[in-house]
Design a protein around this motif. Structure first.
Motif, PDB file in Angstrom:
ATOM      1  N   LEU A  80      86.614  32.908  76.484  1.00 29.37           N
ATOM      2  CA  LEU A  80      86.937  33.560  75.217  1.00 29.37           C
ATOM      3  C   LEU A  80      87.863  32.656  74.414  1.00 29.37           C
ATOM      4  O   LEU A  80      88.816  32.090  74.947  1.00 29.37           O
ATOM      5  CB  LEU A  80      87.633  34.904  75.490  1.00 29.37           C
ATOM      6  CG  LEU A  80      88.124  35.674  74.276  1.00 29.37           C
ATOM      7  CD1 LEU A  80      86.963  36.122  73.402  1.00 29.37           C
ATOM      8  CD2 LEU A  80      88.947  36.872  74.710  1.00 29.37           C
ATOM      9  N   ALA A  81      87.587  32.526  73.138  1.00 24.61           N
ATOM     10  CA  ALA A  81      88.466  31.828  72.194  1.00 24.61           C
ATOM     11  C   ALA A  81      88.845  32.869  71.134  1.00 24.61           C
ATOM     12  O   ALA A  81      88.051  33.182  70.257  1.00 24.61           O
ATOM     13  CB  ALA A  81      87.748  30.638  71.580  1.00 24.61           C
ATOM     14  N   ALA A  82      90.022  33.413  71.237  1.00 24.62           N
ATOM     15  CA  ALA A  82      90.390  34.595  70.448  1.00 24.62           C
ATOM     16  C   ALA A  82      90.917  34.306  69.050  1.00 24.62           C
ATOM     17  O   ALA A  82      91.109  35.230  68.274  1.00 24.62           O
ATOM     18  CB  ALA A  82      91.413  35.416  71.222  1.00 24.62           C
ATOM     19  N   ALA A  83      91.106  33.054  68.680  1.00 23.36           N
ATOM     20  CA  ALA A  83      91.692  32.755  67.364  1.00 23.36           C
ATOM     21  C   ALA A  83      90.916  33.380  66.206  1.00 23.36           C
ATOM     22  O   ALA A  83      91.530  33.949  65.291  1.00 23.36           O
ATOM     23  CB  ALA A  83      91.834  31.247  67.174  1.00 23.36           C
ATOM     24  N   PRO A  84      89.576  33.320  66.191  1.00 21.46           N
ATOM     25  CA  PRO A  84      88.870  33.971  65.078  1.00 21.46           C
ATOM     26  C   PRO A  84      89.092  35.480  65.029  1.00 21.46           C
ATOM     27  O   PRO A  84      89.063  36.076  63.952  1.00 21.46           O
ATOM     28  CB  PRO A  84      87.392  33.651  65.355  1.00 21.46           C
ATOM     29  CG  PRO A  84      87.426  32.404  66.167  1.00 21.46           C
ATOM     30  CD  PRO A  84      88.654  32.543  67.021  1.00 21.46           C
ATOM     31  N   LEU A  85      89.349  36.096  66.158  1.00 20.73           N
ATOM     32  CA  LEU A  85      89.639  37.532  66.174  1.00 20.73           C
ATOM     33  C   LEU A  85      90.970  37.805  65.488  1.00 20.73           C
ATOM     34  O   LEU A  85      91.125  38.809  64.798  1.00 20.73           O
ATOM     35  CB  LEU A  85      89.659  38.065  67.604  1.00 20.73           C
ATOM     36  CG  LEU A  85      88.317  38.043  68.332  1.00 20.73           C
ATOM     37  CD1 LEU A  85      88.500  38.456  69.788  1.00 20.73           C
ATOM     38  CD2 LEU A  85      87.314  38.926  67.635  1.00 20.73           C
ATOM     39  N   ARG A  86      91.918  36.908  65.667  1.00 20.40           N
ATOM     40  CA  ARG A  86      93.225  37.054  65.020  1.00 20.40           C
ATOM     41  C   ARG A  86      93.049  37.036  63.502  1.00 20.40           C
ATOM     42  O   ARG A  86      93.655  37.831  62.785  1.00 20.40           O
ATOM     43  CB  ARG A  86      94.164  35.933  65.472  1.00 20.40           C
ATOM     44  CG  ARG A  86      95.598  36.128  65.048  1.00 20.40           C
ATOM     45  CD  ARG A  86      96.551  35.058  65.594  1.00 20.40           C
ATOM     46  NE  ARG A  86      96.383  34.828  67.013  1.00 20.40           N
ATOM     47  CZ  ARG A  86      95.978  33.655  67.548  1.00 20.40           C
ATOM     48  NH1 ARG A  86      95.719  32.631  66.772  1.00 20.40           N
ATOM     49  NH2 ARG A  86      95.856  33.522  68.847  1.00 20.40           N
ATOM     50  N   THR A  87      92.196  36.151  63.008  1.00 16.19           N
ATOM     51  CA  THR A  87      91.931  36.073  61.579  1.00 16.19           C
ATOM     52  C   THR A  87      91.283  37.365  61.081  1.00 16.19           C
ATOM     53  O   THR A  87      91.646  37.882  60.021  1.00 16.19           O
ATOM     54  CB  THR A  87      91.020  34.868  61.276  1.00 16.19           C
ATOM     55  OG1 THR A  87      91.652  33.679  61.765  1.00 16.19           O
ATOM     56  CG2 THR A  87      90.746  34.718  59.795  1.00 16.19           C
ATOM     57  N   ALA A  88      90.333  37.890  61.841  1.00 22.11           N
ATOM     58  CA  ALA A  88      89.663  39.142  61.463  1.00 22.11           C
ATOM     59  C   ALA A  88      90.647  40.306  61.452  1.00 22.11           C
ATOM     60  O   ALA A  88      90.626  41.139  60.549  1.00 22.11           O
ATOM     61  CB  ALA A  88      88.500  39.422  62.415  1.00 22.11           C
ATOM     62  N   VAL A  89      91.514  40.354  62.445  1.00 21.01           N
ATOM     63  CA  VAL A  89      92.515  41.427  62.509  1.00 21.01           C
ATOM     64  C   VAL A  89      93.463  41.336  61.316  1.00 21.01           C
ATOM     65  O   VAL A  89      93.807  42.349  60.706  1.00 21.01           O
ATOM     66  CB  VAL A  89      93.282  41.386  63.849  1.00 21.01           C
ATOM     67  CG1 VAL A  89      94.513  42.272  63.818  1.00 21.01           C
ATOM     68  CG2 VAL A  89      92.371  41.784  64.994  1.00 21.01           C
ATOM     69  N   ALA A  90      93.864  40.120  60.965  1.00 20.19           N
ATOM     70  CA  ALA A  90      94.753  39.948  59.806  1.00 20.19           C
ATOM     71  C   ALA A  90      94.070  40.429  58.535  1.00 20.19           C
ATOM     72  O   ALA A  90      94.698  41.084  57.689  1.00 20.19           O
ATOM     73  CB  ALA A  90      95.156  38.478  59.679  1.00 20.19           C
ATOM     74  N   TRP A  91      92.788  40.148  58.388  1.00 21.24           N
ATOM     75  CA  TRP A  91      92.043  40.606  57.220  1.00 21.24           C
ATOM     76  C   TRP A  91      91.956  42.127  57.205  1.00 21.24           C
ATOM     77  O   TRP A  91      92.155  42.763  56.172  1.00 21.24           O
ATOM     78  CB  TRP A  91      90.646  39.978  57.226  1.00 21.24           C
ATOM     79  CG  TRP A  91      89.847  40.293  56.015  1.00 21.24           C
ATOM     80  CD1 TRP A  91      89.890  39.659  54.804  1.00 21.24           C
ATOM     81  CD2 TRP A  91      88.879  41.342  55.879  1.00 21.24           C
ATOM     82  NE1 TRP A  91      89.002  40.257  53.933  1.00 21.24           N
ATOM     83  CE2 TRP A  91      88.362  41.286  54.564  1.00 21.24           C
ATOM     84  CE3 TRP A  91      88.388  42.313  56.745  1.00 21.24           C
ATOM     85  CZ2 TRP A  91      87.402  42.166  54.106  1.00 21.24           C
ATOM     86  CZ3 TRP A  91      87.420  43.194  56.283  1.00 21.24           C
ATOM     87  CH2 TRP A  91      86.941  43.106  54.979  1.00 21.24           C
TER      88      TRP A  91
END
Length: 126
Positions: A80-91
């Motif tokens: 899992l590479a969760a960084a893109p999820l962090r961006t989605a959560v911020a949005w």
């Protein structure tokens, strides 16, 4: 050749993240990878689909930056590479705040209506 601006790149990444998350199989794969790395064979085990079908889902997740592939001798585990999820959560956070404020306004209105109704009922009894 025209270069893509930062906001357009971020938008494209966000689009890829949400597109990858739109499929329940891919969400299940991410949930499994959140517990630790796994091979295609291990990821395919709980599903009623072929390993090539799982590999297609993995390619979508990899293009979105949500999964990486490692090399461990003959194994090629995915992680899992969760960084893109962090961006989605911020949005999404912006919209959470919007709904929170809307609910607070609704609570205030309901309190006012309840107070007004209680006042009308007590005035009618006198």
């Amino acid at each position: 050749m025209e270069t893509i601006g930062y906001e357009e790149r971020e938008s494209a990444r966000l689009d890829a993240t949400f597109a990858a998350l739109a499929d329940p199989t891919r969400r299940a794969i991410l949930a499994r990878l959140a517990t630790g790395e796994a091979t295609v064979t291990e990821l395919a085990a709980p599903f009623r689909m072929s390993q090539p079908a799982i590999s297609k889902h993995l390619r979508v997740l990899e293009r979105a930056g949500l999964v990486t592939q490692a090399r461990d001798a003959q194994r090629r585990p995915r992680r899992l590479a969760a960084a893109p999820l962090r961006t989605a959560v911020a949005w999404l956070e912006n919209y959470r705040r919007y709904w929170e404020e809307s609910y607070q306004r609704l609570d205030t209105l309901l309190d006012e209506l309840t107070a007004a109704e209680a006042g009308d009922n007590s005035a009618g009894r006198s």
